[in-house]
Design a protein around this motif. Structure first.
Motif, mmCIF file in Angstrom:
data_model
loop_
_atom_site.group_PDB
_atom_site.id
_atom_site.type_symbol
_atom_site.label_atom_id
_atom_site.label_comp_id
_atom_site.label_asym_id
_atom_site.label_seq_id
_atom_site.Cartn_x
_atom_site.Cartn_y
_atom_site.Cartn_z
ATOM 1 N N LEU A 1 40.884 30.575 37.308
ATOM 2 C CA LEU A 1 41.393 30.150 36.007
ATOM 3 C C LEU A 1 41.802 31.313 35.113
ATOM 4 C CD1 LEU A 1 38.854 27.318 35.087
ATOM 5 C CD2 LEU A 1 41.184 27.061 35.977
ATOM 6 N N MET A 2 41.356 32.499 35.443
ATOM 7 C CA MET A 2 41.636 33.650 34.596
ATOM 8 C C MET A 2 43.057 34.178 34.832
ATOM 9 S SD MET A 2 38.962 34.142 32.743
ATOM 10 C CE MET A 2 38.793 32.341 32.738
ATOM 11 N N PRO A 3 43.592 34.945 33.883
ATOM 12 C CA PRO A 3 44.866 35.626 34.149
ATOM 13 C C PRO A 3 44.756 36.485 35.409
ATOM 14 C CG PRO A 3 44.290 35.804 31.832
ATOM 15 C CD PRO A 3 43.096 35.209 32.521
ATOM 16 N N GLU A 4 45.870 36.710 36.058
ATOM 17 C CA GLU A 4 45.876 37.413 37.336
ATOM 18 C C GLU A 4 45.161 38.761 37.226
ATOM 19 O OE1 GLU A 4 48.999 38.933 40.790
ATOM 20 O OE2 GLU A 4 49.734 37.935 38.973
ATOM 21 N N GLY A 5 44.233 38.979 38.155
ATOM 22 C CA GLY A 5 43.530 40.254 38.216
ATOM 23 C C GLY A 5 42.151 40.242 37.603
ATOM 24 N N LEU A 6 41.879 39.323 36.684
ATOM 25 C CA LEU A 6 40.560 39.277 36.039
ATOM 26 C C LEU A 6 39.643 38.385 36.867
ATOM 27 C CD1 LEU A 6 42.521 40.065 33.538
ATOM 28 C CD2 LEU A 6 40.532 39.449 32.180
ATOM 29 N N ASP A 7 39.229 38.875 38.022
ATOM 30 C CA ASP A 7 38.526 38.033 38.980
ATOM 31 C C ASP A 7 37.122 38.540 39.323
ATOM 32 O OD1 ASP A 7 39.196 40.256 40.486
ATOM 33 O OD2 ASP A 7 40.392 39.171 41.974
#
Length: 438
Positions: free
Chosen positions: A97-103
């Motif tokens: 669900l997070m913006p790309e990369g914030l995983d």
């Protein structure tokens, strides 16, 4: 106070005028869907999702059952050098669900803990990258980042820190973006104020970029009264942070999980920070929980900087608690199944029109909306700032509507399951009460 009302005296209530409340208590005893029940048997329409947090409505059976199952299966398990499956599953679900990369996800128990965790992670990242001189933290005037010492230091609400000393050293603040003179009754993002982001450049010039670790802002400042970012403001902050090697933190404790029409304000508004803090809607407030999402490469910088052993000396006994994790998973399922983020988008225009119907109501000097949030700013009563909004808060409750008063601003943020008829009811009651109050 002891002896005057012994049944209420022992509980020192948070952010409450205790003497006033205990002289005339207003209590909630049950909830379902869009409504609370008060202790005197009245039905209260929830215009604030509890405290910005019950985004899917109250006592949803899917969440209740998930918590009960978890409590009967594994009531507690430590996550220090051990684990259990649920927080790993929840972290994977959140990462999507997070913006790309914030995983990369670190679990906490509240928004306050999420903020202090994010600040510590930012400092750890800078040190891991060989930037140990970067220790300064930048917040913003009128910002609210919880009540930990880190949060009140970078926060910009004076009453939250007045009694608690000087706070963390090496903290500075950007100016706030509130400008009624140029932006009153704007629909959507204010057109004026993007230049206020250049305060960051001013602070870089003052302190030196090599001393600044991170900047933390709320994409939309909620607790101070629904202050929206001017057009281009967040992107300019992003650009300045990139230019000077500063970590950008979005405090999305309020804005995450559908409040502004997407999983995060960052994703919805197209500006990606390095770190996002969350809480509130993460578990629909059924069990306390917070989280911090971090860009993978920044997480990896910390992990890889330590040859062996513990990489980050930080955490909480209840990080990734089984019941909270179960509640979080059930909540995310509910958001997805019922399309609640899209529902917030679909209702936003109707909500905006309903809020702005109060433009000519007595005492109203500004109205601000985004997604399913509204701030109704009132003219302060001469010689008695905040009194009018406080009286209106009580009048709303006594007339079956829960709103939030902060300063001279009324904030509304209903559960995402709200119906149009209930939106009409909220603003209809507010209009009548505004006409009646002095």
């Amino acid at each position: 106070m002891q002896g005057d009302n012994d049944l209420l005296a022992s509980f020192w209530m948070p952010f409450t005028a205790n003497r006033s409340f205990k002289a005339n208590p207003r209590q909630l005893v049950s909830a379902s869907g869009m409504h609370y029940q008060s202790s005197d048997g009245r039905t209260i329409l929830d215009g604030t999702s509890g405290l910005w947090c019950s985004n899917a409505g109250h006592c949803r059976p899917e969440i209740v059952n998930a918590i009960a199952k978890a409590a009967a299966t594994l009531d507690f398990a430590p996550t220090f050098q051990l684990g259990h499956p649920l927080p790993f599953e929840l972290a994977q679900r959140l990462a999507v669900l997070m913006p790309e990369g914030l995983d990369r996800i670190f679990f906490t128990n509240s928004g306050s803990e999420s903020v202090d965790t994010a600040l510590k992670i930012a400092l750890a990242i800078q040190r891991a990258k060989g930037q140990g001189t970067r220790t300064r933290l930048i917040g913003r005037e009128r910002g609210y980042h919880g009540v930990g010492f880190g949060g009140i230091s970078v926060g910009g609400l004076v009453n939250n820190r007045r009694a608690f000393g000087g706070g963390l050293p090496g903290v500075d603040h950007l100016r706030h973006t509130h400008d009624i003179g140029r932006n009153a009754f704007t629909r959507g993002f204010p057109q004026h104020g993007v230049e206020l982001a250049d305060d960051l450049q001013r602070l870089v010039d003052l302190h030196g970029a090599d001393t600044i670790a991170a900047v933390i802002v709320e994409p939309m400042a909620g607790s101070t009264g629904v202050l929206l970012p001017p057009v281009g403001y967040l992107q300019r902050l992003r650009d300045l942070c990139d230019r000077h090697g500063i970590i950008l933190i979005f405090d999305e404790v309020i804005t995450a999980f559908g409040r502004v029409g997407g999983a995060t304000a960052a994703g919805q508004w197209g500006v990606t920070p390095d770190i996002i803090t969350m809480a509130k809607g993460l578990t629909n407030a059924a069990v306390p929980m917070g989280a911090v999402a971090v860009k993978r490469e920044l997480h990896d910088a910390v992990i890889d900087s330590v040859p062996g052993g513990i990489e980050l000396f930080h955490g909480y006994t209840y990080s990734g608690h089984p019941l909270a994790s179960a509640a979080g998973l059930a909540t995310l399922d509910l958001y997805a199944r019922d399309g609640l983020f899209d529902r917030a988008n679909d209702l936003a225009a109707y909500w905006e029109d309903a809020a702005h119907s109060l433009k000519d109501a007595r005492h109203v000097i500004d109205i601000r909306t985004i997604g399913l949030v509204a701030g109704i700013e009132l003219e302060p009563r001469p010689g008695a700032p905040t009194a009018r909004a406080t009286e209106l808060f009580h009048a709303c409750f006594d007339n079956g509507l829960l709103v939030r008063a902060t300063g001279d601003i009324l904030a509304l943020s209903p559960p995402l399951i709200v119906e149009k008829s209930q939106i009409d009811e909220m603003f209809g009651k507010l209009g009548k009460l505004l006409d009646a109050i002095e």
